[in-house]
Motif scaffolding. Structure first.
Motif, mmCIF file in Angstrom:
data_model
loop_
_atom_site.group_PDB
_atom_site.id
_atom_site.type_symbol
_atom_site.label_atom_id
_atom_site.label_comp_id
_atom_site.label_asym_id
_atom_site.label_seq_id
_atom_site.Cartn_x
_atom_site.Cartn_y
_atom_site.Cartn_z
ATOM 1 N N ALA A 1 16.280 15.962 -5.292
ATOM 2 C CA ALA A 1 15.745 15.899 -6.649
ATOM 3 C C ALA A 1 14.887 14.659 -6.838
ATOM 4 C CB ALA A 1 16.886 15.914 -7.666
ATOM 5 N N CYS A 2 15.339 13.542 -6.275
ATOM 6 C CA CYS A 2 14.583 12.299 -6.383
ATOM 7 C C CYS A 2 13.184 12.465 -5.794
ATOM 8 C CB CYS A 2 15.332 11.170 -5.683
ATOM 9 S SG CYS A 2 14.549 9.551 -5.820
ATOM 10 N N GLU A 3 13.096 13.043 -4.598
ATOM 11 C CA GLU A 3 11.790 13.216 -3.968
ATOM 12 C C GLU A 3 10.916 14.181 -4.754
ATOM 13 O OE1 GLU A 3 10.642 11.374 -1.398
ATOM 14 O OE2 GLU A 3 12.552 10.323 -1.632
ATOM 15 N N ALA A 4 11.514 15.261 -5.270
ATOM 16 C CA ALA A 4 10.729 16.237 -6.035
ATOM 17 C C ALA A 4 10.199 15.625 -7.331
ATOM 18 C CB ALA A 4 11.592 17.466 -6.339
ATOM 19 N N LEU A 5 11.033 14.860 -8.010
ATOM 20 C CA LEU A 5 10.592 14.211 -9.252
ATOM 21 C C LEU A 5 9.526 13.158 -8.979
ATOM 22 C CD1 LEU A 5 14.061 13.921 -10.979
ATOM 23 C CD2 LEU A 5 12.051 14.992 -12.019
ATOM 24 N N LEU A 6 9.688 12.398 -7.909
ATOM 25 C CA LEU A 6 8.687 11.394 -7.571
ATOM 26 C C LEU A 6 7.359 12.046 -7.202
ATOM 27 C CD1 LEU A 6 10.831 8.821 -5.568
ATOM 28 C CD2 LEU A 6 9.875 8.554 -7.861
ATOM 29 N N ALA A 7 7.417 13.223 -6.575
ATOM 30 C CA ALA A 7 6.173 13.951 -6.286
ATOM 31 C C ALA A 7 5.480 14.353 -7.583
ATOM 32 C CB ALA A 7 6.475 15.172 -5.430
ATOM 33 N N LEU A 8 6.276 14.807 -8.575
ATOM 34 C CA LEU A 8 5.693 15.130 -9.884
ATOM 35 C C LEU A 8 5.057 13.911 -10.532
ATOM 36 C CD1 LEU A 8 8.169 17.472 -11.836
ATOM 37 C CD2 LEU A 8 5.851 17.998 -11.063
ATOM 38 N N GLN B 1 0.834 -1.197 0.000
ATOM 39 C CA GLN B 1 0.000 0.000 0.000
ATOM 40 C C GLN B 1 0.875 1.255 0.000
ATOM 41 O OE1 GLN B 1 -2.767 0.150 3.221
ATOM 42 N NE2 GLN B 1 -3.978 1.820 2.342
ATOM 43 N N GLY B 2 0.482 2.226 -0.827
ATOM 44 C CA GLY B 2 1.190 3.494 -0.882
ATOM 45 C C GLY B 2 2.418 3.507 -1.759
ATOM 46 N N MET B 3 2.739 2.377 -2.411
ATOM 47 C CA MET B 3 3.913 2.324 -3.287
ATOM 48 C C MET B 3 3.587 2.967 -4.638
ATOM 49 S SD MET B 3 6.373 0.597 -1.678
ATOM 50 C CE MET B 3 7.408 -0.368 -2.769
ATOM 51 N N LEU B 4 4.556 3.679 -5.195
ATOM 52 C CA LEU B 4 4.445 4.186 -6.560
ATOM 53 C C LEU B 4 4.921 3.083 -7.494
ATOM 54 C CD1 LEU B 4 3.851 6.875 -8.199
ATOM 55 C CD2 LEU B 4 6.336 7.094 -8.325
ATOM 56 N N LYS B 5 4.054 2.641 -8.378
ATOM 57 C CA LYS B 5 4.374 1.529 -9.266
ATOM 58 C C LYS B 5 4.917 2.066 -10.591
ATOM 59 C CE LYS B 5 0.685 -1.269 -7.213
ATOM 60 N NZ LYS B 5 0.227 -0.196 -6.297
ATOM 61 N N VAL B 6 6.195 1.778 -10.838
ATOM 62 C CA VAL B 6 6.881 2.246 -12.042
ATOM 63 C C VAL B 6 7.168 1.043 -12.937
ATOM 64 C CG1 VAL B 6 8.923 3.415 -12.955
ATOM 65 C CG2 VAL B 6 7.928 4.171 -10.786
ATOM 66 N N VAL B 7 6.712 1.119 -14.173
ATOM 67 C CA VAL B 7 6.913 0.031 -15.135
ATOM 68 C C VAL B 7 7.881 0.503 -16.207
ATOM 69 C CG1 VAL B 7 5.787 -1.306 -16.952
ATOM 70 C CG2 VAL B 7 4.727 -1.115 -14.714
ATOM 71 N N VAL B 8 8.875 -0.335 -16.512
ATOM 72 C CA VAL B 8 9.919 0.020 -17.476
ATOM 73 C C VAL B 8 10.001 -1.052 -18.559
ATOM 74 C CG1 VAL B 8 12.366 0.594 -17.797
ATOM 75 C CG2 VAL B 8 11.229 1.089 -15.601
ATOM 76 N N PRO B 9 9.733 -0.713 -19.825
ATOM 77 C CA PRO B 9 9.985 -1.687 -20.894
ATOM 78 C C PRO B 9 11.486 -1.864 -21.093
ATOM 79 C CG PRO B 9 9.269 0.412 -21.832
ATOM 80 C CD PRO B 9 9.179 0.548 -20.340
ATOM 81 N N VAL B 10 11.952 -3.115 -21.084
ATOM 82 C CA VAL B 10 13.375 -3.386 -21.255
ATOM 83 C C VAL B 10 13.679 -3.388 -22.750
ATOM 84 C CG1 VAL B 10 15.281 -4.963 -20.772
ATOM 85 C CG2 VAL B 10 13.416 -4.721 -19.123
ATOM 86 N N GLY C 1 3.630 11.540 -8.922
ATOM 87 C CA GLY C 1 2.437 11.100 -8.206
ATOM 88 C C GLY C 1 2.660 10.458 -6.859
ATOM 89 N N LEU C 2 3.886 10.445 -6.330
ATOM 90 C CA LEU C 2 4.138 9.852 -5.024
ATOM 91 C C LEU C 2 3.789 10.853 -3.931
ATOM 92 C CD1 LEU C 2 5.223 7.355 -3.499
ATOM 93 C CD2 LEU C 2 7.471 8.458 -3.514
ATOM 94 N N ALA C 3 2.937 10.446 -3.004
ATOM 95 C CA ALA C 3 2.521 11.330 -1.918
ATOM 96 C C ALA C 3 3.683 11.606 -0.969
ATOM 97 C CB ALA C 3 1.365 10.693 -1.156
ATOM 98 N N PRO C 4 3.719 12.787 -0.368
ATOM 99 C CA PRO C 4 4.804 13.114 0.577
ATOM 100 C C PRO C 4 4.828 12.136 1.753
ATOM 101 C CG PRO C 4 3.530 15.068 -0.001
ATOM 102 C CD PRO C 4 2.771 13.895 -0.531
ATOM 103 N N ARG D 1 9.561 3.360 -1.173
ATOM 104 C CA ARG D 1 8.154 3.543 -1.541
ATOM 105 C C ARG D 1 7.931 3.486 -3.050
ATOM 106 N NH1 ARG D 1 6.396 8.723 0.006
ATOM 107 N NH2 ARG D 1 4.252 7.931 -0.082
ATOM 108 N N VAL D 2 8.893 2.906 -3.755
ATOM 109 C CA VAL D 2 8.765 2.755 -5.210
ATOM 110 C C VAL D 2 8.958 1.286 -5.576
ATOM 111 C CG1 VAL D 2 9.702 3.397 -7.471
ATOM 112 C CG2 VAL D 2 9.587 5.104 -5.638
ATOM 113 N N ALA D 3 8.076 0.768 -6.397
ATOM 114 C CA ALA D 3 8.191 -0.600 -6.913
ATOM 115 C C ALA D 3 8.445 -0.521 -8.410
ATOM 116 C CB ALA D 3 6.924 -1.392 -6.633
ATOM 117 N N VAL D 4 9.612 -1.002 -8.841
ATOM 118 C CA VAL D 4 9.994 -0.957 -10.252
ATOM 119 C C VAL D 4 9.774 -2.339 -10.862
ATOM 120 C CG1 VAL D 4 11.867 -0.539 -11.893
ATOM 121 C CG2 VAL D 4 11.683 0.863 -9.825
ATOM 122 N N SER D 5 8.993 -2.391 -11.925
ATOM 123 C CA SER D 5 8.768 -3.642 -12.661
ATOM 124 C C SER D 5 9.394 -3.511 -14.041
ATOM 125 C CB SER D 5 7.267 -3.923 -12.805
ATOM 126 O OG SER D 5 6.662 -4.112 -11.551
#
Length: 500
Positions: free
Chosen positions: A448-455, A248-257, A457-460, A275-279
């Protein structure tokens, strides 16, 4: 000055990590040490302070040694563009693309550059830890070799041979390699190192005794498998999931390889973030649920754009955006977001052009002269402005109205004094759902990482921030601790101590 070379029985035997561990261990002992990789083939690269390009693993090894990366540390970098061809980076600068046979004929000229770079390093450092590439037993590549024994023989240096027990057949790896090298090459292998061992060492000891007796070579150490060790990869992309994407609360990031994915180390801070899940999605795999689709860098943007389209990503991205998702493109991925991609001179592959995803109103054209620079800038969000740093490695020039809404503003001067003050960089769509940038490493800084993740959609949150540089330092010290504990450092120091 003296040089010690680390070679491997196979690709990915752990040469890069052993070199990094040795560099950090020697640096901690007060020895002025530098890494050296005569020839590297990798799509992960870094920009040096003087504006040259080197392999990413070499830059990490330089950090382990406590010095800035320099083009002399990686004279030849080959960046594959196809199964048979690669861009050739010589002393930090691209000299164009070559087919494999053409490069094989060119190696005599490349050898001169390798030896020149090594000699310059020799005048600046007490010890050089050199790294081979692939295996010294690749018979078809022996003629004109500059990556392994050809280099070691040319400068007359001792060699450590590293074998990976985790993949199995470690005794066959070592004995086979020793059987296939020449007598003079065999004689300069002064010690064996077994890497990535798990379990009770007493179960391995009878095999080590047999190996030393059979080959008359000392085993200088058995390095343990370091679970969770995460350092800048030379080229391979780990598919391990760092966090549970269902939490719960994770930002789900999907990356095409992408087939020609480059500088995927951009993903490392995200994969470390609590708080980030990279697939990572490979060919013919379904796309999981996503908050963000991240299009990474590419060594051949046109070809990888065609692959994306053939794999159905265009419709996936359109549906993702209709449901309120966000898309971020980095470098080649940024170029794909535009309306058209042109490569009239075939700089990255076959000449031609193709439509992009049409998500940003811009066109990209590949032009001669690669942009190589480190930059600083500012990212403005609804909560304020933060500083950001990164580096550019690209040939393309993008133009169009989309760039009038930049993602970043660059500060100060770039390399060689280019004025960058107030220069806009990247683009973000009017609705904020689509954004892109040429900057690699943009997530490396914690703010920068936190600011970009906020952009994105990751909640503070008050949870810890990811500081990639601090993480690298901890991992390098952990690696050096393992080297000190499990490698015969007295024997290593005897090999690097000047004779006479």
């Amino acid at each position: 000055m003296t040089t010690l070379m680390v070679q491997g029985t196979t690709s990915d035997a752990g040469k890069s990590t052993v070199v990094a561990g040795l560099c950090r261990a020697l640096h901690r002992r007060g020895i002025k040490v530098a890494p050296f990789k005569p020839q590297n083939m990798a799509l992960n690269s870094a920009v040096t302070p003087e504006g040259g390009e080197v392999g990413r693993s070499t830059a990490l090894q330089a950090q382990a040694a406590g010095v800035a990366p320099h083009v002399d540390m990686n004279p030849v970098l080959l960046k594959p563009e196809s199964d048979r061809g690669a861009q050739v980076i010589l002393a930090g600068k691209s000299i164009g693309s070559m087919q494999a046979l053409d490069y094989h004929a060119y190696k005599r000229r490349a050898r001169e550059t390798v030896l020149d770079c090594w000699q310059r390093l020799s005048r600046r450092y007490d010890v050089i830890i050199a790294e081979g590439a692939g295996s010294p037993a690749e018979i078809n590549l022996r003629e004109g070799d500059i990556a392994n024994m050809g280099f070691a023989e040319a400068i007359d240096c001792p060699v450590l041979l590293v074998a990976d027990i985790d993949r199995g057949g470690v005794f066959a790896q070592i004995c086979g390699t020793l059987a296939l090298v020449s007598a003079s090459e065999r004689s300069r292998i002064r010690g064996l190192v077994i890497n990535r061992f798990r379990g009770d060492i007493s179960l391995l000891e009878p095999g080590l005794e047999w190996l030393e007796e059979r080959e008359n070579k000392p085993v200088l150490g058995v390095l343990p498998y370091l679970s969770g060790l995460m350092l800048d990869a030379e080229d391979s992309l780990s598919l391990e999931q760092c966090h549970d994407g269902d939490a719960q609360g994770m930002l789900k990031v999907v990356v095409p390889v992408l087939p020609r994915i480059s500088n995927h180390t951009d993903l490392d801070p995200l994969r470390l973030h609590p708080r980030v899940a990279v697939s990572l999605v490979g060919p013919d795999q379904p796309m999981p649920e996503a908050d963000v689709i991240l299009l990474p860098g590419s060594k051949n943007t046109l070809a990888d754009m065609q692959w994306l389209r053939a794999q159905g990503w265009e419709s996936r991205i359109q549906r993702h955006l209709r449901y309120g998702g966000r898309v971020l493109g980095i470098c080649g991925g940024f170029q794909m977001l535009g309306e058209w991609i042109n490569d009239p001179d075939g700089i990255e592959g076959t000449p031609g052009g193709n439509p992009g995803l049409g998500l940003l109103e811009m066109t990209t054209t590949m032009v001669p002269g690669k942009q190589l620079r480190r930059v600083n800038g500012r990212l403005s969000t609804s909560t304020g402005t933060c500083s950001i740093h990164g580096y550019e490695i690209h040939n393309g020039v993008s133009r169009g109205p989309a760039l009038e809404r930049p993602l970043l503003i660059l500060d100060g001067l770039g390399l060689e004094g280019q004025g960058l003050e107030g220069h806009s960089e990247g683009a973000i769509s009017a609705d904020g759902q689509v954004m892109g940038t040429y900057l690699h490493g943009l997530f490396d800084g914690p703010d920068a990482c936190e600011a970009l993740l906020a952009l994105l959609g990751l909640a503070p949150s008050e949870q810890r921030r990811v500081d990639l540089d601090a993480h690298r330092e901890r991992q390098l010290d952990r690696l050096a601790d393992a080297v000190e504990a499990h490698l015969d450092m007295d024997a290593v120091l005897a090999l690097v101590r000047p004779q006479g």
